[in-house]
Design a protein around this motif. Structure first.
Motif, short mmCIF file in Angstrom:
data_model
loop_
_atom_site.label_atom_id
_atom_site.label_comp_id
_atom_site.label_asym_id
_atom_site.label_seq_id
_atom_site.Cartn_x
_atom_site.Cartn_y
_atom_site.Cartn_z
N VAL A 323 0.79 -1.21 0.21
CA VAL A 323 0.15 -0.07 -0.05
C VAL A 323 0.91 1.32 0.02
N HIS A 324 0.42 2.03 -0.51
CA HIS A 324 0.98 3.61 -0.56
C HIS A 324 -0.09 4.56 -0.25
N PRO A 325 -0.12 5.54 0.76
CA PRO A 325 -1.05 6.68 0.97
C PRO A 325 -0.74 7.90 0.16
N HIS A 378 3.16 13.38 -2.62
CA HIS A 378 4.17 12.21 -2.26
C HIS A 378 3.22 11.02 -1.45
N CYS A 379 4.01 10.02 -1.40
CA CYS A 379 3.40 9.10 -0.57
C CYS A 379 3.57 9.30 1.07
N HIS A 380 2.53 9.02 1.62
CA HIS A 380 2.56 9.54 3.02
C HIS A 380 3.19 8.23 3.96
N SER A 383 9.05 6.80 5.31
CA SER A 383 10.14 6.14 4.75
C SER A 383 10.42 6.28 3.32
N HIS A 384 9.26 5.91 2.76
CA HIS A 384 9.14 6.12 1.21
C HIS A 384 9.19 7.27 0.73
N GLU A 385 8.54 8.46 1.21
CA GLU A 385 8.96 9.87 0.83
C GLU A 385 10.38 10.10 0.99
CU LIG Z 1 4.73 4.52 -0.10
#
Ligand SMILES: [Cu+2]
Length: 396
Positions: A323-325, A378-380, A383-385
């Motif tokens: 998943v990515h928010p 961005h992705c919330h 760590s991905h951001e």
């Molecule tokens: Cu993400």
């Protein structure tokens, strides 16, 4: 590096310095940033929040608790039923229960979280929720009494799929926006549970347990996908039956008439039915996280431009196995379809979960003349951001 700055999540304010600018405003140790943020009169009244946003360090700083709630007053105008209710602001953050922490099993046990995780994600859960800094606090609420809970998920990456045992939550607002803000005829919504992704908010009426029932606020198991992190079911807080005095709102603003901003059906359906004006594609590999094949760099030019004064159709495609928010600064959007299929109940949000292998369709509200300049989406999962899943947008 210990750089820092502030993002005012969800506020419809300028992305330029000295307001909601996380690109050029950056404080190195020993320096001070001065903010002067003008919240517009037509900001939807509800729960917002602030957190630090230095690219590369956002995750650690959020995990360390560098965040807080912001209430834009006046939700009573849109939901008179909360006017006399006791209000509580619940900020969900994390207690780390790391792999090598001898206390980890006890911490997981305290909230009833299994060490096996859940869903397709593998590994042992490393963190559990706290409420306003406390692990599994007791929340006083009169038996059968109603309270207005305003909940922000300030975790850098835990999802909260919230439920209260044996009752339905009566939702008043999502992501700071009363459900009626763009749709005056909409009712409050009764739900068994509500998914609040990292950075999301929900404001809902909760009733106290009757007949001595043991009732808790919980997060359900949330399946983050085979490449995701374990996000197990856990108890967040216990409701304890205690008389709790109601708060009588003396806010004059609560007595004023609401100002709704209905959007003509024809406008929305026109945007929804055309091909996407822009597509955001999330991908990842062992080297990092990407939007449209690019890893964010602070010196990058804007990846896309939006004309201020218009609604845009955006599609967000998640081409990963987790998943990515999705979040965009300063803007609310209408989530109206998933995988091309219309949502039963479209929602206005500023942060939305995009399941792995899925796409969602959004009507982006770029109509606000205040919001001009270079901003971010961005992705919330922070760590991905930090590892690149972010891009710039120019509002002009
Ligand atoms: Cu993400």
């Amino acid at each position: 590096m210990n750089m820092s700055n502030l993002h005012f999540h969800g506020l419809h304010v300028s992305p330029d310095s000295p307001q909601d600018d996380v690109i050029s405003m950056m404080a190195n140790p020993g320096t001070t940033l001065h903010y002067a943020v003008t919240v517009p009169l037509d900001q939807p009244p509800g729960l917002y929040w602030y957190h630090t946003h230095p690219h590369g360090e956002s995750y650690q700083q959020s995990l360390d608790g560098m965040s807080g709630a912001i209430v834009v007053d006046g939700i009573q105008r849109y939901a008179p039923e909360v006017r006399h209710l006791r209000q509580r602001i619940l900020i969900l953050r994390d207690r780390v229960a790391g792999e090598h922490d001898p206390n980890a099993p006890a911490i997981r046990k305290a909230v009833g979280a299994s060490s096996a995780g859940c869903g397709a994600a593998s590994g042992v859960p490393q963190r559990v929720f706290t409420v306003n800094g406390s692990l599994r606090p007791r929340i006083p609420i009169a038996s059968g009494g109603r309270q207005f809970w305003r909940i922000v998920n300030a975790s850098p990456d835990l999802y909260a799929d919230l439920e209260v045992d044996g009752e339905r939550l009566e939702i008043i607002a999502r992501d700071g926006m009363p459900l009626t803000f763009h749709d005056p005829h909409r009712q409050t919504e009764l739900v068994d549970h509500v998914l609040v992704p990292p950075a999301g908010r929900v404001e809902a009426i909760v009733a106290g347990p009757v007949g001595g029932a043991k009732v808790s606020l919980r997060s359900r198991c949330f399946d983050t996908g085979p490449d995701g992190d374990p996000n197990p079911a856990m108890v967040i807080a216990d409701l304890v039956s205690l008389p709790s005095r109601p708060t009588v709102s003396s806010e004059r603003v609560g007595r004023l008439a609401p100002v709704y901003k209905p959007i003509p059906h024809a406008t929305l359906s026109d945007v929804e039915s055309r091909a996407p004006d822009y597509t955001v594609k999330f991908t990842e590999d062992k080297h990092g996280f990407y939007i449209n094949g690019k890893k964010y760099g602070p010196e990058d030019p804007p990846m896309t431009t939006a004309t201020v004064g218009s609604f845009f159709h955006w599609r967000v495609v998640n081409d990963t196995r987790e998943v990515h928010p999705f979040h965009i600064h300063q803007v609310h959007f209408l989530v109206y379809a998933q995988n091309g299929k219309p949502e039963a109940q479209p929602e206005w949000l500023d942060t939305v979960n995009v399941p792995g292998g899925n796409s969602i369709d959004l009507v982006m509200d770029f109509t606000d003349p205040i919001i001009r300049g270079v901003s971010l989406f961005h992705c919330h999962l922070l760590s991905h951001e930090d590892k690149g899943m972010m891009a710039k947008i120019l509002f002009k």
